[in-house]
Enzyme design. Structure first.
Site, short mmCIF file in Angstrom:
data_model
loop_
_atom_site.label_atom_id
_atom_site.label_comp_id
_atom_site.label_asym_id
_atom_site.label_seq_id
_atom_site.Cartn_x
_atom_site.Cartn_y
_atom_site.Cartn_z
N TYR A 143 -43.05 -38.72 111.60
CA TYR A 143 -42.58 -37.68 110.92
C TYR A 143 -41.32 -37.98 109.98
O TYR A 143 -40.53 -38.75 110.37
CB TYR A 143 -42.03 -36.55 112.07
CG TYR A 143 -41.25 -35.33 111.43
CD1 TYR A 143 -39.88 -35.25 111.72
CD2 TYR A 143 -41.93 -34.36 110.96
CE1 TYR A 143 -39.14 -34.16 111.35
CE2 TYR A 143 -41.23 -33.27 110.40
CZ TYR A 143 -40.00 -33.19 110.67
OH TYR A 143 -38.98 -32.18 110.27
N ASP A 238 -38.77 -45.25 106.79
CA ASP A 238 -38.09 -44.30 107.30
C ASP A 238 -37.20 -44.73 108.48
O ASP A 238 -37.84 -44.67 109.54
CB ASP A 238 -38.80 -42.96 107.50
CG ASP A 238 -38.09 -41.80 108.09
OD1 ASP A 238 -38.84 -40.81 108.14
OD2 ASP A 238 -36.94 -41.70 108.31
N LYS A 271 -28.89 -39.05 110.43
CA LYS A 271 -28.34 -39.12 111.84
C LYS A 271 -27.19 -39.61 112.10
O LYS A 271 -26.21 -39.29 111.70
CB LYS A 271 -29.57 -39.53 112.99
CG LYS A 271 -31.11 -38.38 112.85
CD LYS A 271 -32.08 -38.91 113.75
CE LYS A 271 -33.18 -37.95 113.58
NZ LYS A 271 -33.24 -36.76 114.10
P1 KE4 Z 1 -33.79 -33.90 109.28
O1 KE4 Z 1 -34.31 -33.19 108.17
O2 KE4 Z 1 -34.24 -33.20 110.61
O3 KE4 Z 1 -32.58 -34.06 109.18
O4 KE4 Z 1 -34.63 -35.25 109.22
C1 KE4 Z 1 -36.09 -35.31 109.16
C2 KE4 Z 1 -36.47 -36.61 109.98
C3 KE4 Z 1 -37.05 -37.68 109.10
N1 KE4 Z 1 -37.32 -38.80 109.78
C4 KE4 Z 1 -37.36 -38.97 110.97
C5 KE4 Z 1 -37.79 -40.42 111.54
C6 KE4 Z 1 -36.85 -37.95 111.89
O5 KE4 Z 1 -36.80 -38.52 113.18
C7 KE4 Z 1 -36.63 -36.84 111.35
C8 KE4 Z 1 -35.93 -35.69 112.20
N2 KE4 Z 1 -36.12 -35.86 113.42
C9 KE4 Z 1 -36.32 -34.87 114.65
C10 KE4 Z 1 -36.61 -35.17 116.03
N3 KE4 Z 1 -37.90 -35.91 116.00
C11 KE4 Z 1 -35.25 -33.90 114.46
C12 KE4 Z 1 -34.86 -32.87 115.56
C13 KE4 Z 1 -35.40 -31.58 115.01
O6 KE4 Z 1 -36.40 -31.45 114.23
O7 KE4 Z 1 -34.95 -30.51 115.25
#
Ligand code: KE4
Length: 432
Positions: A143, A238, A271
């Site tokens: 993701y 990523d 993060k």
């Molecule tokens: P954000 O747009 O949520 O800040 O980041 C997206 C993203 C991009 N790349 C990786 C590897 C990620 O894990 C994420 C976001 N992770 C999720 C948890 N699997 C955030 C939690 C959520 O979606 O509420």
């Protein structure tokens, strides 16, 4: 006693879709009522009923120091006094980027944004603009945020391009996104053989935290690097989740130990670099990054990008994780948790496997660690959900979905790990 979480959830659902501002928080995968958090400190969260939890989500990765680290709060409070947002450059943005460049030697320039989604979306646009090519490769189970071109699942078989995973994404938007099986070298070779000259970028989670915890094998990662170099495609790491989490230099520093000279062409971060505030970044070599506006033809922008309060939080966090021995201690505590869970599952006779790196971990109700999405989804979901709720009732807050990773912070103590294993022993005994 009335359940304040339930009352708040009902009230939230009346005005916020699903009662949450991000889907995974709604507990739909595991069932039950999400906990409405009132405060956090160190390794702990408290919900609206005043129940305390040992927190293994840590805001999905950012809270590597634990909640409310005094030096981070001091930096944020000082920044707040100077102003919340200017829409103009500040010295602290330079300081944060210089710190990131020092810690991630594959980077020559970085652009700050507000979320991992924004960073991943911008990195893809930049890769396409810099190469003049339309196609991108991603992997099933990874993701990269919710940008349209990345909300795509594997087509039926290889070479057929992806199909949208979300309504509202027209098929033509994902027509250039090729979705391959993680850790599948044969598919990778075939995809480059057929489309190599059209591929702008291969984007990958080097340790896939969105499949709970699946490592890209060294041979697979070596071929990703070789084929991207051979065909002029950009290898985009990523590291939104793994960056400054699995090691000070991120997952790429681990692959550089296994593969001499290894480095990605671009890296997406988030993060931990925001320390809990909205901040993410993408970066790469100067020649690529200078294709970005205002220098080059690839447009990217953001009102709150490089926000002065967020950069203060991120900078304080990045400085504190560089303390001598920080990652050794964090990794040792995470290993103690994972090895303890494995021992308790073995004692209970429950099929279980687990892995960890630095302050990130994952576990599966499978006897063998999975290597790709299909294997992850073969996990015993019912057993996971019962484990999740059993632990939650005993004050241990794990990720509410079997495809999500877990996180340990520097604030977790040996006593917290021991308490977690004691709870796990009781819950696993009920699962046999
Ligand atoms: P954000 O747009 O949520 O800040 O980041 C997206 C993203 C991009 N790349 C990786 C590897 C990620 O894990 C994420 C976001 N992770 C999720 C948890 N699997 C955030 C939690 C959520 O979606 O509420």
């Amino acid at each position: 006693m009335s359940d304040r979480n339930l009352t708040l959830f009902d009230r939230a659902k009346a005005v916020i879709p699903g009662g949450v501002n991000s889907p995974v928080r709604a507990f739909k995968a595991v069932g039950g009522t999400p906990r409405f958090i009132t405060r956090a400190q160190g390794a702990y969260l408290w919900d609206a009923n005043g129940q305390r939890y040992i927190d293994y989500i840590g805001s999905w990765g950012p809270m590597i120091l634990g909640h409310g680290h005094p030096e981070v709060l001091r930096a944020v409070q000082a920044a707040v006094q100077e102003g919340l947002s200017f829409g103009a450059p500040t010295e602290r943005e330079i300081e944060l980027v210089e710190e990131i460049l020092r810690l991630v030697p594959s980077l020559e320039m970085v652009r700050l944004v507000n979320s991992g989604t924004e960073a991943g979306m911008s990195a893809i646009r930049l890769a396409r603009g810099a190469t003049g090519r339309p196609k991108i490769i991603k992997f099933e189970g990874c993701y990269h945020g919710h940008a349209d071109a990345l909300l795509v699942k594997a087509g039926s078989g290889l070479a057929t391009f992806g199909h949208p995973t979300s309504a509202g994404v027209p098929p033509e938007v994902v027509q250039h996104t090729l979705v391959l099986e993680y850790n599948n070298v044969e598919q990778l070779e075939a995809a480059f053989a057929e489309h190599g000259a059209q591929i702008a970028a291969l984007m990958i989670e080097p340790i896939a935290g969105n499949m709970n915890f699946v490592r890209a094998s060294v041979p697979f990662m070596r071929r990703c690097r070789e084929l991207c170099s051979q065909h002029g495609a950009l290898l985009v790491f990523d590291e939104v989740m793994t960056g400054f989490r699995v090691a000070l230099g991120g997952a790429q520093s681990l692959y550089a130990q296994a593969i001499p000279g290894f480095a990605p062409d671009m890296t997406v971060l988030g993060k931990v670099i925001g320390g809990g505030m909205p901040l993410a970044a993408f970066g790469g070599k100067r020649a690529v990054m200078e294709q970005l506006a205002p220098l080059g033809p690839v447009y990217q922008a953001g009102t709150l990008s490089g926000n002065p309060v967020a950069t203060a939080c991120g900078l304080a966090t990045l400085r504190l994780i560089q303390q001598p021995g920080f990652f050794d201690a964090l990794a040792a505590r995470t290993r103690a948790l994972v090895q303890g869970l494995q021992a308790e599952a073995n004692r209970a006779g429950v099929p279980f496997s687990a892995d960890c790196e630095g302050g990130m971990f994952g576990f599966f109700f499978l006897s063998e660690l999975p290597r790709n999405y299909v294997q992850v989804m073969a996990s015993d979901a019912a057993r996971f959900n019962r484990f999740f709720h059993g632990m939650l009732q005993r004050g241990v807050y794990l990720a509410p979905a079997l495809y999500e990773a877990g996180f340990v912070s520097a604030a977790h103590t040996d006593a917290d790990i021991e308490a977690t294993l004691t709870a796990a022993r009781a819950v696993l005994a009920e699962l046999t």
